[in-house]
Design a protein around this motif. Structure first.
Motif, short mmCIF file in Angstrom:
data_model
loop_
_atom_site.label_atom_id
_atom_site.label_comp_id
_atom_site.label_asym_id
_atom_site.label_seq_id
_atom_site.Cartn_x
_atom_site.Cartn_y
_atom_site.Cartn_z
N GLY A 56 36.94 -23.16 11.34
CA GLY A 56 38.37 -22.92 11.17
C GLY A 56 39.24 -24.15 10.66
O GLY A 56 38.58 -24.99 10.06
N ASP A 57 40.53 -24.10 11.13
CA ASP A 57 41.37 -25.09 10.73
C ASP A 57 40.90 -26.48 11.43
O ASP A 57 40.48 -26.55 12.53
N PHE A 58 41.04 -27.63 10.71
CA PHE A 58 40.56 -28.99 11.26
C PHE A 58 41.97 -29.35 11.75
O PHE A 58 43.30 -28.89 11.50
N GLU A 59 41.78 -30.45 12.31
CA GLU A 59 43.04 -30.90 13.17
C GLU A 59 43.20 -32.55 13.15
O GLU A 59 42.16 -33.34 12.99
N ALA A 60 44.29 -33.07 12.63
CA ALA A 60 44.82 -34.50 12.70
C ALA A 60 44.99 -34.73 14.17
O ALA A 60 45.06 -33.94 14.97
N PRO A 61 45.31 -36.02 14.49
CA PRO A 61 45.23 -36.30 15.90
C PRO A 61 46.70 -35.59 16.46
O PRO A 61 46.58 -35.50 17.75
N GLY B 14 40.28 -24.32 6.81
CA GLY B 14 38.72 -23.85 7.29
C GLY B 14 37.85 -23.64 6.22
O GLY B 14 38.61 -23.44 4.87
N ASN B 15 36.58 -23.36 6.48
CA ASN B 15 35.52 -23.30 5.38
C ASN B 15 34.39 -22.55 5.70
O ASN B 15 34.12 -22.61 6.78
N ARG B 16 33.76 -21.96 4.73
CA ARG B 16 32.75 -21.12 4.93
C ARG B 16 31.78 -21.48 3.85
O ARG B 16 32.01 -21.68 2.80
N GLU B 17 30.49 -21.34 4.37
CA GLU B 17 29.37 -21.48 3.24
C GLU B 17 28.12 -20.63 3.47
O GLU B 17 27.77 -20.40 4.69
N LYS B 18 27.61 -19.86 2.63
CA LYS B 18 26.34 -19.14 2.70
C LYS B 18 25.64 -19.48 1.60
O LYS B 18 25.69 -19.15 0.46
N ASN B 19 24.41 -20.26 1.85
CA ASN B 19 23.62 -20.82 0.83
C ASN B 19 22.16 -20.46 0.75
O ASN B 19 21.68 -20.12 2.24
N PHE B 20 21.36 -20.37 -0.09
CA PHE B 20 20.08 -20.02 -0.11
C PHE B 20 19.13 -20.54 -1.33
O PHE B 20 19.85 -20.86 -2.39
N SER B 21 18.16 -21.22 -1.15
CA SER B 21 17.18 -21.46 -2.05
C SER B 21 15.61 -21.11 -1.85
O SER B 21 15.14 -21.18 -0.67
N ASN C 86 27.38 -20.58 -2.07
CA ASN C 86 28.68 -19.60 -1.86
C ASN C 86 29.58 -20.35 -0.86
O ASN C 86 29.29 -20.62 0.12
N ALA C 87 30.68 -20.74 -1.23
CA ALA C 87 31.91 -21.07 -0.54
C ALA C 87 33.02 -20.63 -0.46
O ALA C 87 33.51 -20.05 -1.71
N ASP C 88 33.69 -20.63 0.33
CA ASP C 88 35.27 -20.04 0.75
C ASP C 88 36.11 -21.32 1.37
O ASP C 88 35.77 -21.57 2.55
N ILE C 89 36.95 -21.96 0.61
CA ILE C 89 37.53 -23.00 0.89
C ILE C 89 39.04 -23.19 1.13
O ILE C 89 39.67 -22.88 0.18
N GLY C 90 39.54 -23.28 2.35
CA GLY C 90 41.05 -23.27 2.45
C GLY C 90 41.64 -24.65 1.90
O GLY C 90 40.89 -25.61 2.03
N ILE C 91 42.70 -24.62 1.34
CA ILE C 91 43.58 -25.78 0.86
C ILE C 91 44.64 -25.99 1.60
O ILE C 91 45.53 -24.81 2.26
N ASP D 122 41.24 -17.88 9.91
CA ASP D 122 41.59 -17.24 8.95
C ASP D 122 41.71 -18.19 7.78
O ASP D 122 42.19 -19.39 7.90
N ILE D 123 41.49 -17.84 6.78
CA ILE D 123 41.51 -18.66 5.17
C ILE D 123 42.36 -17.64 4.41
O ILE D 123 41.98 -16.75 3.61
N ASN D 124 43.55 -18.48 4.04
CA ASN D 124 44.49 -17.61 3.29
C ASN D 124 44.61 -18.52 1.91
O ASN D 124 44.35 -19.44 1.94
#
Length: 817
Positions: free
Chosen positions: A291-296, A304-311, A331-336, A366-368
């Motif tokens: 999910g969301d990362f945090e600064a101090p 947040g980010n998601r990955e689903k990878n296969f080989s 496969n990646a879904d990356i929030g900016i 959530d990633i919007n």
């Protein structure tokens, strides 16, 4: 270990470093003379052949004889010259086989033939190498647990373990490697012998690959990797899968990670099977969820980010030939960071100038928008055969398909539509031949061809394409050779030719076309008209030559000198040529230039490596001059119907870079080790007599580790990471008019000035336990940013809007079975 109270860079230190560069050649001659004076003892030759249990040659085996080193050729043979008489410890290693560790008495020239036996416990060792040829370059090796520590992170994060490699980031999850100050299209990524084509031109386009697929990683600094391309001005990163032995065996590995920052984790698992008849297969998969990362002091909203990878891989290894089939899916879904996209001009300027995020929300998974959706497919077929004279021919076809979608803040019916939707398809073919004409001379040559098609799906996005439709054809040929002149000196040379042709179709706004002066220079490429746009057909053809010369000289039994000079040529990439609009992932307008020329780089580097009892170091200074170097610089802010955006333009200058990489290891007490790396780059825009933009500042890393094998392989470590303030930067600040009480007020936008330096502490620990009969479980616990320090990184594209990550507790469970 050294800890620093300040991260500012004193001017007198810079003077000392520059003076050192002026003296480095004198120093090497001194070392050379000193080394020759110490070689008064008798020298012998150790040679032999390394094979597997079926007496098949194991090309690439590592042989350490005291402080001397060699690798086997394609026929399994090796030769080590200059070994002194006496009892010499010998270690022979090959990934996936049991290590031979013995002592032999050297009195005369001696032949040592060895047949290694399979050992699944060694299959995950990782070697990080600074050049492709271990005869002519220094190496740096890391055990499996070092790479596994980055199982939930990226390739760019892992590569920072090597001195001279830093990272260009967009937020906390998009990480690109920087090698000696160069990145993106100047750094080639070779994944399982396939050149990764994933629209790597973007500063916020991280390599679309899973670091958990790596069995070995090699890093070539500079233009020496001619086999893979002549445009690697920065260097080449080679990712290879783990070796599967020719044996009836099955083995696997599972890694589970959990982290407090991001409140998520990952799981990665692999299973490999080998057969006595030569067949083998492997399956691997990774799932990441954060999910969301945090600064101090606050949440970094929408990061947040998601990955689903296969080989998967199926292969056959016969006595004289073999083949393999490989497929991977990323496969990646990356929030900016949401604060990097702001709707008001005054808010944007306030964010840049004040350094405070304008949008801070509660934590969420959530990633919007703004965000990226990435998919990358890679498939390859490889065949090789050995000939009677131990020569080897390899043939390979590969296919890649990359889909990149970037989602901007859009309203109404367009809310869920991507603003950028690009499909990149690449077909490539390679043929490589290598042979040994004698024990002293080795050759390798090959040809390559590739066809690439980029399709911008503007019908779905309803937005003018940032990167247009194009077709690109590439053909290349290379040859490299090495020659051992005597027992101390090995020379290597290589040459490569590349032909490239790009044919694009692109719309330009008539106002932008005139503004950039294209009506004068490119009126002949206009092929149509649609309203306020010209429809154009830019076509470019390039012919490039690249070359490399290298040498290794053994000064004495502990001191080795390496030297290399290489020339590389890089064509302008599609982004540099054709960018013409909003790059939604970065929240900035990017403008390319059809007039851009190819870059030509000449790099000279040298390294001095010392390995003694309990202490080792390497010093690697280099000098790189690049003509027509392409840079991306900020110029102004434009207010569009989607809000204000900084404008960045591609320009060309002549550049000069000099730098130095340092590595040291010292066992200063029983079970205690000190490891240190340092890197410094001095980049200069020679054309405008000012510093280059985005050069990594001086950085130092010091780690003290305690290891106790009989305490369940206990490891405890504390690391200090210090990055100094980058005082050398170009001043690209600019003024814009901001409305205040109905009146325009000229306001300075401080977009150039780097943040202050910083010093961080990290802690790591792990223990291993035997479970069941043939399994081992390792439990690790570490803390990143132990003191929860507030800081910003000069090489992070979102540094204008928010701090870096705060404290992060991580636990990892690894099971080898």
């Amino acid at each position: 270990m050294l800890f620093f109270r300040t991260a500012s860079f004193p001017k007198h230190v810079l003077i000392i470093i520059l003076d050192f560069f002026k003296m480095r050649y004198i120093l090497f001659f001194v070392f050379l003379l000193a080394g020759n004076q110490t070689r008064v003892y008798s020298q012998q030759v150790l040679s032999g052949t390394i094979t597997n249990e079926k007496k098949q040659p194991l090309a690439g085996s590592h042989i350490h004889a005291g402080t001397f080193f060699a690798t086997t050729a394609v026929d399994g043979r090796y030769v080590i010259n200059g070994i002194p008489q006496g009892n010499i410890p010998v270690t022979i290693e090959y990934l996936g086989y049991k290590i031979l560790d013995t002592i032999i008495a050297i009195q005369n020239d001696q032949v040592l033939d060895v047949s290694l036996q399979p050992d699944v416990s060694q299959l995950s060792e990782v070697v990080l190498k600074k050049t492709v040829s271990e005869k002519n370059a220094s190496t740096q090796e890391l055990k499996a647990n070092v790479l596994e520590n980055y199982s939930s992170e990226s390739l760019g994060d892992a590569l920072k373990e090597i001195s001279g490699i830093s990272s260009l980031k967009t937020g906390s999850t998009i990480v690109k490697p920087i090698i000696n100050g160069l990145h993106s299209s100047r750094v080639l990524i070779i994944n399982n012998n396939v050149r990764l084509e994933d629209q790597q031109w973007g500063t916020e386009h991280a390599p679309n690959m899973d670091v958990n697929t790596a069995g070995k990683i090699s890093v070539i600094k500079g233009a020496s990797g001619l086999q893979y391309g002549g445009d690697a001005i920065g260097g080449t990163v080679i990712v290879e899968p783990a070796h599967i032995p020719v044996k009836d065996t099955i083995f696997g590995k599972t890694i589970i990670n959990g982290a407090t920052n991001g409140r998520g984790g990952s799981i990665s698992s692999s299973l490999s099977k080998g057969y006595e008849n030569g067949w083998n297969w492997n399956l691997q998969g990774t799932f990441k969820y954060f999910g969301d990362f945090e600064a101090p002091d606050y949440v970094l909203s929408n990061t947040g980010n998601r990955e689903k990878n296969f080989s998967g891989n199926v292969g056959y290894k016969g006595e004289n030939q073999g083949y393999s089939f490989f497929y991977s899916y990323f496969n990646a879904d990356i929030g900016i960071l949401r604060s990097s996209h702001i709707s008001g001009m005054s808010d944007l300027i306030r964010a840049i100038n004040s350094g405070q995020p304008q949008i801070i929300r509660d934590f969420t998974y959530d990633i919007n928008a703004p965000r990226q959706e990435l998919q990358h497919h890679l498939g390859k077929i490889n065949y090789y055969t050995f000939f009677s004279d131990a020569s080897k021919l390899s043939l390979q076809y590969s296919f890649q398909f990359n889909n990149r979608k970037e989602f901007d803040l859009r309203r109404g019916d367009d809310r869920d539509k991507a603003a950028v939707d690009l499909d990149l398809m690449t077909h490539s073919f390679n043929a490589d031949f290598e042979t040994n004409s004698s024990e002293k001379v080795k050759y390798k040559a090959g040809i390559s061809a590739a066809y690439q098609n980029n399709a911008a799906n503007t019908g779905d996005t309803q937005v003018r394409a940032l990167i247009p439709n194009y077709n690109k054809f590439d053909v290349g040929a290379y040859a490299v050779a090495s020659y051992q002149t005597n027992e101390n000196l090995v020379l290597e040379a290589g040459l490569r030719y590349d032909f490239s042709h790009i044919d694009a179709k692109k719309y330009y706004l008539k106002s932008r076309w005139t503004e950039r002066g294209y009506d004068r220079d490119f009126s002949d490429i206009i092929i149509g008209e649609e309203g306020q746009q010209w429809y154009t057909n830019p076509v470019f053809t390039y012919h490039n030559f690249s070359g490399s010369l290298g040498a290794k000289y053994q000064l004495n039994d502990k001191l080795t000198w390496f030297s290399n000079i290489g020339i590389a040529s890089r064509n302008p990439n599609p982004a540099e040529l054709f960018s013409d609009g909003l790059h939604h992932a970065t929240g900035q307008i990017e403008l390319g230039d059809l007039r851009l020329k190819r870059e030509v780089a000449l790099k000279m580097s040298t390294a001095l490596h010392y390995a003694g009892d309990g202490f080792a170091f390497e010093i690697n200074p280099y000098f790189n001059t690049i003509s027509d170097f392409k840079i991306l610089i900020p110029t102004t802010i434009i207010l569009s119907n989607r809000g204000p955006f900084p404008v960045w333009e591609y320009r060309q200058v002549d550049a000069r870079m000099l730098g130095i990489d340092l590595t040291a290891d010292y066992d200063f007490a029983k079970n205690l080790n000190w490891h240190s790396t340092a890197a410094f780059v001095y980049g200069e825009d020679v054309t405008n007599d000012r510093p280059l933009i985005d050069m990594p500042p001086l950085n130092l890393n010091n780690t003290i580790s305690f290891k106790k094998e009989n305490w369940n392989h206990l490891v405890l470590g504390i690391k200090n990471e210090t990055v100094f303030t980058q005082h050398r930067y170009p001043n690209n600040d600019f003024y814009v008019d901001v409305t205040d009480s109905g009146e325009p007020v000229s306001t300075l936008v401080k977009i150039s000035r780097p943040p202050k330096g910083y010093s961080l502490l990290h802690f790591n620990s792990e223990m291993s336990f035997d479970v069941l009969k043939k399994s081992k479980m390792t439990i690790g616990f570490n803390i990143q940013n132990l003191l929860n320090t507030n800081y910003r990184d000069y090489l992070n594209r979102t540094r204008y809007y928010a701090d870096e990550l705060g404290r992060n507790f991580r636990i990892q469970v690894k099971l080898n079975y």
